[in-house]
Write a protein that holds these residues in place. Structure first.
Motif, short mmCIF file in Angstrom:
data_model
loop_
_atom_site.label_atom_id
_atom_site.label_comp_id
_atom_site.label_asym_id
_atom_site.label_seq_id
_atom_site.Cartn_x
_atom_site.Cartn_y
_atom_site.Cartn_z
N PRO A 184 0.82 -1.21 0.00
CA PRO A 184 0.00 0.00 0.00
C PRO A 184 0.86 1.26 0.00
N VAL A 203 2.40 3.82 1.31
CA VAL A 203 2.86 4.37 2.59
C VAL A 203 4.30 4.80 2.40
N ARG A 204 4.64 5.99 2.84
CA ARG A 204 6.00 6.50 2.64
C ARG A 204 7.04 5.61 3.30
N ALA A 205 8.18 5.51 2.67
CA ALA A 205 9.28 4.69 3.21
C ALA A 205 9.64 5.14 4.62
N TYR A 206 9.61 6.43 4.85
CA TYR A 206 9.94 6.96 6.17
C TYR A 206 9.04 6.34 7.23
N ARG A 207 7.76 6.30 6.95
CA ARG A 207 6.80 5.76 7.91
C ARG A 207 6.99 4.26 8.09
N ARG A 208 7.20 3.54 6.98
CA ARG A 208 7.43 2.10 7.09
C ARG A 208 8.64 1.81 7.97
N ALA A 241 10.07 3.74 10.21
CA ALA A 241 9.89 4.17 11.60
C ALA A 241 9.08 3.13 12.36
N LEU A 242 8.04 2.60 11.73
CA LEU A 242 7.20 1.62 12.43
C LEU A 242 7.95 0.31 12.63
N GLU A 259 11.14 0.03 13.08
CA GLU A 259 12.08 0.25 14.20
C GLU A 259 11.37 0.21 15.53
N GLU A 260 10.19 0.79 15.56
CA GLU A 260 9.46 0.81 16.83
C GLU A 260 9.02 -0.59 17.22
N ALA A 265 11.89 -2.18 18.75
CA ALA A 265 12.21 -1.62 20.07
C ALA A 265 11.20 -2.06 21.11
N ALA A 266 9.97 -2.25 20.69
CA ALA A 266 8.93 -2.58 21.67
C ALA A 266 9.00 -4.02 22.11
N LYS A 308 4.59 -13.55 8.70
CA LYS A 308 5.15 -13.34 10.04
C LYS A 308 4.03 -12.85 10.94
#
Lengths: 548, 197
Positions: free
Chosen positions: B69, B71-76, B78-79, B81-82, B85-86, B103
């Protein structure tokens, strides 16, 4: 215009009421260029955001900065979007414009924190440094320490996209000497403790992007944060929430009643109940960005709590095409019925129905921007298995002020007939996996009088549509077509009929040799980008781009 | 969110899941226009008499779509990475006969039932979720076309293949390395299921 004295020209232009008309006029007026104060440049096509434009396509900022450095040293503001900016360019920028005040970079790339160090060091009157979603190479935290002590003019600082560490002491010093700070967006490296300290110096803050809000911190840290936040009486807009733990949510409560903007779209760690506990208190909310973890139930809470909502964006948390999304047409129907002021929407979901869209259109006739993305391409109405033509038809019919539209799901030529017939103010249309034949695209080209940008992917439009109304492209800013049915021959015909257009074609498969072959080639063009030009073909195109 | 999970095995049988469809072509899940399970993804309360064999419009793209879909690479990034991290626990899920793996984040689910619902949603084009076990807790996963039953199994820290559902959920999340939905005819050697949940 050169035979009118300047004063007369300016007097005539002062009658132009609209900002965009004055902008248009200024672009063709050489006399004005040296006096340029604010320059806004956009580079790559919109679909570059989704990796559809190969790297090295172009959009280099350097020529613009160099030309400005030569010709208009009074430049005060530079705003760039989807451009390739280098550290050398930033250094030139920092050194060339003594009155430079504001740098805004959106979705740019090619520079590092060293370029930012130059900006910080040399722009003595910097008011605004706004970095939105750029890809910035991290070369250390030095840049933040480069603001000289004499620089006290900062009003807006946004470095949320910087990936690396920042030096907390430098950050605190910078904020402490910036009494005019209204907007501050931190990155993930900034801790809760640092945030609390900073907020003691920012009583006039209106917009805050937090650092990380993990639950590694003790409750005392969060209590300090709440105290600090309570001092920010003007705070209206909140974002960040990096790695936010549900534990942090209650500490934000005291702010909720005054918020008009809330961005939780980078926080997959908060689930539906965390989100609704927060949002149900945000009764003045006008702008909300969330992830689809909020679910339909959560959107119902939004609908009943946020009566002033004008803009909603619901992003997917799972990028798999047929992935599981907790958000469907029901959530959007609830929002439309509870929030009649809604005018701007971006909504990712995994299913939609015509009935829902018709209801939404009736509830919210004020849509200016309506972007719906059903995750699975060509998915039909979830109840009836029909195309979604009628639903989107209702949207364009009811929402007479619609300026931007993105459509998805199973769609035939009929939806384009509706768009051409009703969407008279439409300026930008995004199409993916839709339509049956050239007729679809023709409806749009012939009917949408105000169309400026048309971007199409994976749809069966070919040379007939491309060439059906060539004069239209001179009234538009750009046309993008990828994975459609246009051929090399069709593009060549377009280029020969319309010398005022640049017709760029891009074939991934090292097409350089193939494209030279025969002019009568009916091979399909993978990517096509057409735009107006007054300067002929650009000189910086890479070799996978052919300009006909 | 209630994707249909209660379609009975009596939903109209289409002419068998064509195993050519599960050969190694990169098809999107649910992309076949005669896919009976497309009907399964409708709302559970839709009691209309749908013609489940109604031909849909032009066939979907065979390959996974680039840049979809939108969605900007930046957003993909960032999510992603989060999520890392979570401390999310992403494990691979394989289904016997499906052309690609998925997955699933075990940490994102509260228990076995929501996890299995999520697995069903991922593989809805191949499997139908049937609520049929005697204790009603661990419903079975059945291919509505062939009637073949699938058993969720997992590889634990010791490298053994275990039946899903024997141990408390949190213990399972800790020790699970990956999941395989195995045809039950092959699952005979696994440890017997206990009824405690």
């Amino acid at each position: 215009m050169t035979y009118f004295p300047e004063e007369v020209v300016e007097h005539i232009f002062s009658f132009l009421p609209s900002h965009s008309d004055r902008n248009t006029v200024s672009l063709v007026c050489k006399v004005w260029f040296p006096k340029l104060r604010v320059l806004t440049v956009k580079g790559k096509p919109h679909f570059a955001d989704f990796n559809l434009v190969p790297p090295d396509w172009g959009g280099y900022a350097a020529p613009w900065i160099e030309a400005a450095a030569r010709g208009c040293v009074g430049l005060e503001e530079l705003r760039m979007k989807r451009m390739v900016v280098s550290d050398e360019g930033l250094e030139l920028l920092a050194r060339s414009f003594p009155r430079f005040k504001a740098l805004v970079l959106i979705s740019c790339e090619g520079f590092s924190t060293e370029g930012l160090a130059d900006i910080a060091s040399h722009c003595k009157f910097l008011r605004e440094l706004d970095l939105q979603e750029n890809d910035v190479e991290d070369r250390g935290p030095r840049w933040l320490s480069c603001f000289p002590d004499s620089c006290t003019s900062l009003v807006s600082l946004n470095f949320a996209c910087i990936k690396g560490e920042v030096d907390s002491a430098s950050l605190e010093r910078l904020v402490a000497k910036s009494p005019n700070l209204r907007s501050l967006r931190l990155n993930r490296a900034v801790s809760v403790d640092t945030l609390s300290k900073i907020l003691m110096h920012t009583p006039n803050l209106e917009d805050l992007g937090t650092g990380n809000l993990t639950d590694e911190f003790q409750t005392e840290s969060y209590l300090r944060l709440t105290n600090a936040l309570e001092k920010c009486k003007m705070l209206k807009s909140l974002s960040g929430f990096w790695d936010a733990s549900p534990v942090c949510v209650p500490f934000i409560y005291p702010l909720c009643h005054q918020l008009t903007g809330l961005n939780l779209s980078y926080t997959p760690t908060l689930d539906y109940s965390d989100l609704t506990r927060m949002i149900s208190r945000c009764v003045k909310l006008q702008r909300l960005w969330v992830l689809d973890c909020i679910s339909d139930k959560g959107l119902q809470v939004v609908a009943s709590s946020c009566k002033d909502l004008q803009e909603l964006r619901v992003f997917p948390s799972d990028f798999y095409v047929a992935g599981y999304s907790a958000v469907t047409e029901e959530g959007l129907v609830a929002i439309s019925s509870g929030c009649p002021k809604l005018s701007s929407l971006l909504y990712f979901c995994h299913q939609m129905t015509n009935d829902a869209l018709i209801t939404i259109a009736k509830n919210c006739p004020n849509f200016i921007r309506f972007r719906l993305c059903i995750l699975e391409p060509r998915k039909p109405d979830a109840m009836t298995n029909q195309p979604l033509d009628e639903g989107f038809g209702a949207i364009v019919r009811e929402c007479k002020g619609l300026r931007r539209l993105s459509i998805s799901g199973l769609l035939t030529d009929k939806v384009f007939m509706y768009i051409g017939k009703y969407a008279k103010h439409l300026e930008m249309l995004s199409i993916a996996f839709a339509g049956d034949s050239d007729d679809g695209m023709m409806h749009v080209l012939n009917g949408c009088k105000n169309l400026r940008k048309l971007e199409i992917r994976d749809s069966p439009f070919g040379d007939g549509a491309l060439l059906g109304n060539v004069a239209k492209y001179e009234t538009m800013r750009s046309l993008w077509m990828s994975s459609c049915n246009v051929t090399l021959k069709g593009c060549e015909i377009l280029a020969s009929k319309m010398p005022m257009l640049n017709v760029e074609i891009m074939n991934e498969l090292d097409g350089s040799s193939e494209m030279e072959e025969n002019p009568g080639d009916f091979s399909k063009v993978e990517k096509l980008y057409v735009y107006r030009t007054t300067a002929g073909a650009r000189g910086d195109a890479p070799n996978f781009v052919k300009i006909l | 969110m209630s994707t249909s999970s209660t379609n009975s095995a009596a939903s109209p049988a289409v002419s068998g899941l064509d195993y050519d469809d599960t050969a190694l072509t990169l098809a999107l899940p649910g992309s076949s226009s005669t896919d009976p399970a497309a009907a399964d993804r409708k709302r559970a309360h839709a009691d209309h008499d749908h013609d489940n064999n109604k031909q849909l419009q032009p066939p979907s793209p065979k390959a996974r779509a680039v840049g979809w879909p939108p969605v900007r690479a930046y957003r993909r990034n960032a999510l992603r990475e989060e999520a890392a991290a979570a401390g999310c626990k992403l494990v691979k899920v394989a289904v016997d006969g499906a052309p690609y793996l998925r997955k699933v984040d075990l940490a994102a689910h509260d228990g076995y039932a929501p996890l299995l619902r999520a697995l069903h949603a991922m593989f809805a084009s191949c499997l139908a979720f049937v609520r049929g076990a005697e204790d009603g807790v661990l419903a079975r996963l059945v291919d509505s076309a062939t009637g073949a039953e699938y058993v969720p199994t997992y590889e634990d820290k010791d490298g053994d293949w275990m039946l899903v559902g024997d141990v408390p959920f949190k213990m399972f999340v800790d020790s699970c390395k990956r999941i395989r939905l195995m045809k039950s005819s092959e699952a005979v050697n696994l440890s017997p299921r206990s009824s405690s949940q």
